[in-house]
Design a protein around this motif. Structure first.
Motif, PDB file in Angstrom:
ATOM      1  N   PRO A   1     -83.939  91.720  59.332  1.00 37.65           N
ATOM      2  CA  PRO A   1     -83.505  93.114  59.423  1.00 37.65           C
ATOM      3  C   PRO A   1     -83.740  93.859  58.112  1.00 37.65           C
ATOM      4  O   PRO A   1     -83.588  93.302  57.024  1.00 37.65           O
ATOM      5  N   ARG A   2     -84.112  95.131  58.225  1.00 34.44           N
ATOM      6  CA  ARG A   2     -84.311  95.985  57.054  1.00 34.44           C
ATOM      7  C   ARG A   2     -83.008  96.729  56.752  1.00 34.44           C
ATOM      8  O   ARG A   2     -82.475  97.420  57.625  1.00 34.44           O
ATOM      9  N   ILE A   3     -82.525  96.608  55.532  1.00 34.59           N
ATOM     10  CA  ILE A   3     -81.296  97.267  55.117  1.00 34.59           C
ATOM     11  C   ILE A   3     -81.553  98.035  53.831  1.00 34.59           C
ATOM     12  O   ILE A   3     -82.224  97.523  52.922  1.00 34.59           O
ATOM     13  N   CYS A   4     -81.094  99.265  53.770  1.00 34.34           N
ATOM     14  CA  CYS A   4     -81.256 100.097  52.575  1.00 34.34           C
ATOM     15  C   CYS A   4     -79.876 100.421  52.014  1.00 34.34           C
ATOM     16  O   CYS A   4     -78.991 100.879  52.747  1.00 34.34           O
ATOM     17  N   PHE A   5     -79.713 100.187  50.725  1.00 33.01           N
ATOM     18  CA  PHE A   5     -78.449 100.446  50.050  1.00 33.01           C
ATOM     19  C   PHE A   5     -78.478 101.802  49.355  1.00 33.01           C
ATOM     20  O   PHE A   5     -79.455 102.141  48.675  1.00 33.01           O
ATOM     21  N   LEU A   6     -77.396 102.553  49.508  1.00 31.31           N
ATOM     22  CA  LEU A   6     -77.175 103.767  48.730  1.00 31.31           C
ATOM     23  C   LEU A   6     -75.917 103.545  47.900  1.00 31.31           C
ATOM     24  O   LEU A   6     -74.816 103.443  48.450  1.00 31.31           O
ATOM     25  N   ALA A   7     -76.092 103.440  46.598  1.00 33.59           N
ATOM     26  CA  ALA A   7     -74.977 103.221  45.670  1.00 33.59           C
ATOM     27  C   ALA A   7     -74.684 104.490  44.887  1.00 33.59           C
ATOM     28  O   ALA A   7     -74.204 104.439  43.758  1.00 33.59           O
ATOM     29  N   THR A   8     -74.969 105.640  45.493  1.00 27.68           N
ATOM     30  CA  THR A   8     -74.780 106.935  44.835  1.00 27.68           C
ATOM     31  C   THR A   8     -73.363 107.104  44.316  1.00 27.68           C
ATOM     32  O   THR A   8     -73.148 107.628  43.213  1.00 27.68           O
ATOM     33  N   ALA A   9     -72.372 106.675  45.103  1.00 31.79           N
ATOM     34  CA  ALA A   9     -70.974 106.886  44.741  1.00 31.79           C
ATOM     35  C   ALA A   9     -70.564 106.096  43.508  1.00 31.79           C
ATOM     36  O   ALA A   9     -69.555 106.407  42.877  1.00 31.79           O
ATOM     37  N   SER A  10     -71.349 105.087  43.143  1.00 30.77           N
ATOM     38  CA  SER A  10     -71.090 104.314  41.931  1.00 30.77           C
ATOM     39  C   SER A  10     -71.971 104.769  40.772  1.00 30.77           C
ATOM     40  O   SER A  10     -72.035 104.100  39.742  1.00 30.77           O
ATOM     41  N   GLY A  11     -72.651 105.901  40.935  1.00 30.32           N
ATOM     42  CA  GLY A  11     -73.583 106.362  39.912  1.00 30.32           C
ATOM     43  C   GLY A  11     -74.860 105.553  39.885  1.00 30.32           C
ATOM     44  O   GLY A  11     -75.514 105.444  38.840  1.00 30.32           O
ATOM     45  N   ASP A  12     -75.258 104.987  41.041  1.00 33.36           N
ATOM     46  CA  ASP A  12     -76.421 104.096  41.115  1.00 33.36           C
ATOM     47  C   ASP A  12     -76.312 102.992  40.068  1.00 33.36           C
ATOM     48  O   ASP A  12     -77.287 102.644  39.385  1.00 33.36           O
ATOM     49  N   ASN A  13     -75.123 102.427  39.952  1.00 38.64           N
ATOM     50  CA  ASN A  13     -74.851 101.375  38.971  1.00 38.64           C
ATOM     51  C   ASN A  13     -75.796 100.198  39.177  1.00 38.64           C
ATOM     52  O   ASN A  13     -75.790  99.575  40.241  1.00 38.64           O
ATOM     53  N   PRO A  14     -76.620  99.870  38.169  1.00 42.15           N
ATOM     54  CA  PRO A  14     -77.594  98.786  38.354  1.00 42.15           C
ATOM     55  C   PRO A  14     -76.949  97.443  38.668  1.00 42.15           C
ATOM     56  O   PRO A  14     -77.506  96.651  39.436  1.00 42.15           O
ATOM     57  N   THR A  15     -75.782  97.175  38.070  1.00 41.14           N
ATOM     58  CA  THR A  15     -75.110  95.912  38.345  1.00 41.14           C
ATOM     59  C   THR A  15     -74.674  95.842  39.805  1.00 41.14           C
ATOM     60  O   THR A  15     -74.811  94.796  40.462  1.00 41.14           O
ATOM     61  N   ALA A  16     -74.164  96.954  40.313  1.00 36.94           N
ATOM     62  CA  ALA A  16     -73.755  96.987  41.719  1.00 36.94           C
ATOM     63  C   ALA A  16     -74.967  96.812  42.637  1.00 36.94           C
ATOM     64  O   ALA A  16     -74.904  96.064  43.625  1.00 36.94           O
ATOM     65  N   ILE A  17     -76.054  97.491  42.329  1.00 35.83           N
ATOM     66  CA  ILE A  17     -77.255  97.370  43.163  1.00 35.83           C
ATOM     67  C   ILE A  17     -77.773  95.940  43.149  1.00 35.83           C
ATOM     68  O   ILE A  17     -78.144  95.386  44.188  1.00 35.83           O
ATOM     69  N   THR A  18     -77.778  95.310  41.972  1.00 39.48           N
ATOM     70  CA  THR A  18     -78.200  93.910  41.890  1.00 39.48           C
ATOM     71  C   THR A  18     -77.311  93.025  42.745  1.00 39.48           C
ATOM     72  O   THR A  18     -77.788  92.124  43.447  1.00 39.48           O
ATOM     73  N   GLY A  19     -75.990  93.271  42.698  1.00 42.19           N
ATOM     74  CA  GLY A  19     -75.070  92.502  43.522  1.00 42.19           C
ATOM     75  C   GLY A  19     -75.343  92.642  45.004  1.00 42.19           C
ATOM     76  O   GLY A  19     -75.235  91.674  45.772  1.00 42.19           O
ATOM     77  N   LEU A  20     -75.714  93.844  45.438  1.00 45.11           N
ATOM     78  CA  LEU A  20     -76.040  94.060  46.844  1.00 45.11           C
ATOM     79  C   LEU A  20     -77.333  93.344  47.228  1.00 45.11           C
ATOM     80  O   LEU A  20     -77.431  92.765  48.320  1.00 45.11           O
ATOM     81  N   TYR A  21     -78.308  93.358  46.349  1.00 42.08           N
ATOM     82  CA  TYR A  21     -79.549  92.623  46.625  1.00 42.08           C
ATOM     83  C   TYR A  21     -79.282  91.127  46.731  1.00 42.08           C
ATOM     84  O   TYR A  21     -79.873  90.435  47.581  1.00 42.08           O
ATOM     85  N   GLU A  22     -78.409  90.606  45.881  1.00 43.87           N
ATOM     86  CA  GLU A  22     -78.076  89.178  45.956  1.00 43.87           C
ATOM     87  C   GLU A  22     -77.418  88.849  47.295  1.00 43.87           C
ATOM     88  O   GLU A  22     -77.726  87.817  47.911  1.00 43.87           O
ATOM     89  N   ALA A  23     -76.514  89.729  47.742  1.00 37.08           N
ATOM     90  CA  ALA A  23     -75.875  89.520  49.044  1.00 37.08           C
ATOM     91  C   ALA A  23     -76.912  89.556  50.167  1.00 37.08           C
ATOM     92  O   ALA A  23     -76.856  88.759  51.118  1.00 37.08           O
ATOM     93  N   ALA A  24     -77.859  90.471  50.061  1.00 38.81           N
ATOM     94  CA  ALA A  24     -78.918  90.564  51.068  1.00 38.81           C
ATOM     95  C   ALA A  24     -79.806  89.328  51.056  1.00 38.81           C
ATOM     96  O   ALA A  24     -80.230  88.838  52.111  1.00 38.81           O
ATOM     97  N   MET A  25     -80.106  88.823  49.862  1.00 37.18           N
ATOM     98  CA  MET A  25     -80.927  87.614  49.748  1.00 37.18           C
ATOM     99  C   MET A  25     -80.242  86.434  50.425  1.00 37.18           C
ATOM    100  O   MET A  25     -80.880  85.675  51.170  1.00 37.18           O
ATOM    101  N   LEU A  26     -78.943  86.267  50.196  1.00 33.89           N
ATOM    102  CA  LEU A  26     -78.211  85.175  50.825  1.00 33.89           C
ATOM    103  C   LEU A  26     -78.272  85.271  52.347  1.00 33.89           C
ATOM    104  O   LEU A  26     -78.331  84.251  53.046  1.00 33.89           O
ATOM    105  N   ARG A  27     -78.250  86.489  52.860  1.00 41.24           N
ATOM    106  CA  ARG A  27     -78.241  86.710  54.309  1.00 41.24           C
ATOM    107  C   ARG A  27     -79.641  86.719  54.909  1.00 41.24           C
ATOM    108  O   ARG A  27     -79.812  86.721  56.124  1.00 41.24           O
ATOM    109  N   GLY A  28     -80.684  86.723  54.066  1.00 38.33           N
ATOM    110  CA  GLY A  28     -82.046  86.736  54.567  1.00 38.33           C
ATOM    111  C   GLY A  28     -82.504  88.094  55.060  1.00 38.33           C
ATOM    112  O   GLY A  28     -83.308  88.194  55.999  1.00 38.33           O
ATOM    113  N   LEU A  29     -82.038  89.158  54.410  1.00 40.28           N
ATOM    114  CA  LEU A  29     -82.396  90.513  54.810  1.00 40.28           C
ATOM    115  C   LEU A  29     -83.561  91.036  53.981  1.00 40.28           C
ATOM    116  O   LEU A  29     -83.772  90.606  52.845  1.00 40.28           O
TER     117      LEU A  29
END
Length: 241
Positions: A43-71
């Motif tokens: 599945p294709r998933i796109c993250f919008l972390a605008t509300a966190s100021g596009d925090n790079p650490t938060a975005i990295t954390g979301l990518y890690e979660a996606a990697m674990l799930r195979g997204l």
């Protein structure tokens, strides 16, 4: 593959601390992925972390979660400049759009500045599943309660309005949320709406609520409307995922 109609899963959950990573996706996000109906590819998933100021650490954390799930993951930024050539086209290519919490007031301002509000509505109408947590729940509604302006919660009334209701998040975990949400509905600042305890989500098909869902025991969603003298809160049947 997309959902068979406009679909929003607005939550106070969907993500939890990971065992090996910052975050892992929990049952509500899994349900959003199921709603997209993808079976023959990641599945294709796109993250919008605008509300966190596009925090790079938060975005990295979301990518890690996606990697674990195979997204197949991507993200869309607002700060600096958009990170893709055509944001509207990119959003239409997704199966799920997932919005992180933070400042819903800042999120709404930046989305409108960049035209993401119109792009997200197009994606929603095309069947891309919209989901997210906290600010990523309020944003789809007419408004709700927010700490965007300081520790004393205030109303936000300029949500995208894809859903004609108000939305209360973190209803059981932040002491200001419940009484303020009820008072704002009662005095007409916010329209009739729905609220979620932590770990609970609201599934909308089109603009109608079809189901309340929870990934935690003894949690629920609520319908809140103005009454004669005080707001009327009704606990909804909430299905355990």
């Amino acid at each position: 593959m997309t959902a068979d109609g406009p679909t929003i899963l607005a939550t106070s959950g969907g993500i939890r601390p990971g065992r090996r990573t910052r975050w892992e996706f929990s049952e509500l996000t899994e349900h959003a992925l199921e709603l997209a109906g993808v079976s023959d590819r990641a599945p294709r998933i796109c993250f919008l972390a605008t509300a966190s100021g596009d925090n790079p650490t938060a975005i990295t954390g979301l990518y890690e979660a996606a990697m674990l799930r195979g997204l197949h993951a991507s993200h869309l930024t607002s700060f600096g400049m958009p990170n893709v050539e055509d944001p509207a086209a990119h959003l239409l290519e997704q199966d799920v759009i997932w919005v992180l919490g933070g400042s819903v007031a800042g999120l709404l301002a930046l989305w409108r500045l960049h035209g993401y509000d119109r792009a997200l509505e197009r994606a929603w109408r095309a069947g891309v599943v919209l989901t997210g947590v906290s600010a990523g729940s309020i944003c789809w509604h007419r408004g709700g309660t927010t700490d965007s302006f300081g520790p004393d919660l205030q109303p936000v009334t300029n949500g995208l309005g894809l859903l004609p209701w108000s939305n209360g998040v973190h209803y059981d975990s932040e002491e200001q949320r419940r009484p303020l949400f009820q008072s704002l509905v009662q005095d007409g600042t916010l329209p009739t709406g729905y609220a979620t305890d932590d770990g609970v989500g609201l599934l909308y098909r089109g603009t109608e609520l079809v189901e309340a869902l929870t990934e935690e025991d003894d949690k629920a969603a609520y319908h809140v409307e103005a009454g004669e003298e005080a707001a009327v809160e009704t606990r909804l049947d909430t299905r355990r995922l």
